[in-house]
Enzyme design. Structure first.
Site, PDB file in Angstrom:
ATOM      1  N   LYS A 149     -64.563  84.492 -12.195  1.00 12.56           N
ATOM      2  CA  LYS A 149     -64.743  83.074 -11.914  1.00 12.56           C
ATOM      3  C   LYS A 149     -65.900  82.885 -10.939  1.00 12.56           C
ATOM      4  O   LYS A 149     -65.969  83.544  -9.897  1.00 12.56           O
ATOM      5  CB  LYS A 149     -63.462  82.484 -11.318  1.00 12.56           C
ATOM      6  CG  LYS A 149     -62.280  82.445 -12.278  1.00 12.56           C
ATOM      7  CD  LYS A 149     -62.474  81.390 -13.346  1.00 12.56           C
ATOM      8  CE  LYS A 149     -61.233  81.186 -14.176  1.00 12.56           C
ATOM      9  NZ  LYS A 149     -61.397  80.101 -15.172  1.00 12.56           N
ATOM     10  N   LYS A 246     -57.543  76.456 -26.475  1.00 13.87           N
ATOM     11  CA  LYS A 246     -56.346  76.515 -25.623  1.00 13.87           C
ATOM     12  C   LYS A 246     -55.334  75.507 -26.145  1.00 13.87           C
ATOM     13  O   LYS A 246     -55.682  74.353 -26.422  1.00 13.87           O
ATOM     14  CB  LYS A 246     -56.689  76.185 -24.164  1.00 13.87           C
ATOM     15  CG  LYS A 246     -57.611  77.192 -23.485  1.00 13.87           C
ATOM     16  CD  LYS A 246     -57.921  76.754 -22.053  1.00 13.87           C
ATOM     17  CE  LYS A 246     -58.827  77.733 -21.349  1.00 13.87           C
ATOM     18  NZ  LYS A 246     -59.197  77.286 -19.983  1.00 13.87           N
TER      19      LYS A 246
END
Length: 327
Positions: A149, A246
């Site tokens: 990240k 997702k």
């Protein structure tokens, strides 16, 4: 039909460009007809205007239904009543589970081309200082796919180098979570290419990503926040190489399957991702991910405890769900 809020502690703190948290707040949806019961989980996401309360209200606001309706008929009602998002995901996946329990036919027999197999998931390195991310990369031994990240500040290049140097045998995914800018995009992409990064995920903000059509892609670029449902794909074709599907964005497995198939037809690579949730949220996504190019279903690995029964993780390999959990 019931919808219950639940919380699961995260192991430490999970941080991305938009903030940090120490708990995963999820909703379990349960649908029963007196003979069989289906379960599923969704994760409300504030970035998309969702809260635990708002999602529960959406589910509670569904019109009354006849228990004699087929699951396909119920699913059609849900699709008409709820927008894509977490609430529809919970109900849609609970209906898939209910149908499997009613019929005795597992979901994988309906949605997988072959008997499902274990898949290897990326393991996420939370946003941190370069030194701490280097430590995390060293600690992820035998993990062959790492997702780091990033946040768009001046340390992102140092973070990439720190992780690459300390995980030399791993493939790397960079997830900027919309934090890079047009003025540093090319430099960031070139740096990622030099480090042999396999994928850059959502470098620019969704809707402000036209620049991606104007520059080379030395590393494939994946749409996440920009890709929710099948209808989004037409706009994304000039900009991205891969789409991250997702269930909490698509509104469930039904739309996710449509989106996957259409994306393949259009030449996109496929990533199947997740929010931070338990094994119940990952279970249908494991079936969706059977032929994905990238799998990012490590949500339960980020938790201090999972629900029981749970998916079986061996290192970073996750096995298909057993019917006691879902499907």
């Amino acid at each position: 039909m019931t919808a219950n809020a639940q919380s699961f502690p995260i192991n430490g703190r999970f941080r991305i460009a938009r903030g940090a948290r120490t708990e995963a707040h999820v909703i379990e949806c349960v649908i029963g007809d007196g003979m069989a019961t289906g379960h599923a989980e969704c994760v409300p996401y504030a970035h998309y205007g969702e809260t635990v309360d708002s999602v529960i209200e959406q589910i509670a606001g569904l019109p009354p239904v006849d228990a004699q309706l087929t699951c396909d008929e119920l699913r059609a009602i849900v699709d008409q009543s709820l927008p894509a998002g977490a609430a529809r995901n919970a109900v849609d996946c609970a209906l898939w589970d209910l149908a499997a329990k009613r019929s005795g036919t597992p979901v994988h027999a309906l949605v997988c081309r072959h008997p499902p197999r274990p898949v290897e998931t990326a393991v996420t390195l939370s946003l941190d200082s370069p030194d701490n991310m280097a430590d995390a990369a060293r600690g992820a031994k035998n993990r062959r796919l790492l997702k780091m990240k990033l946040c768009g500040d001046d340390l992102d290049i140092a973070r990439m180098h720190a992780v690459a140097a300390n995980a030399p045998d791993a493939r790397l995914i960079v997830d900027a979570n919309e934090s890079w800018r047009e003025d540093n995009l090319v430099a960031m992409m070139e740096e990622a290419a030099q480090l042999h990064v396999a994928l850059v995920e959502q470098p620019l903000p969704a809707g402000a990503d036209a620049k991606l059509a104007e520059i080379p892609h030395p590393v494939p670029v994946c749409a996440d926040e920009a890709a929710h449902v099948t209808a989004d794909l037409e706009r994304l074709g000039r900009l991205y190489d891969v789409v991250n599907i997702k269930l909490d964005k698509t509104g469930g497995l039904t739309e996710a399957l449509r989106m996957r198939d259409r994306a393949r037809q259009m030449g996109f690579g496929i990533m199947v991702g997740c929010m931070v949730g338990t094994s119940l949220a990952m279970a249908p996504a494991v079936l969706l991910a059977q032929d994905a190019d990238f799998v990012d279903l490590d949500g339960p690995l980020l938790l201090a405890r999972d629900r029981k029964p749970a998916l079986h993780y061996y290192g970073a390999t996750v096995s298909p769900p057993r019917s006691a959990l879902w499907g």
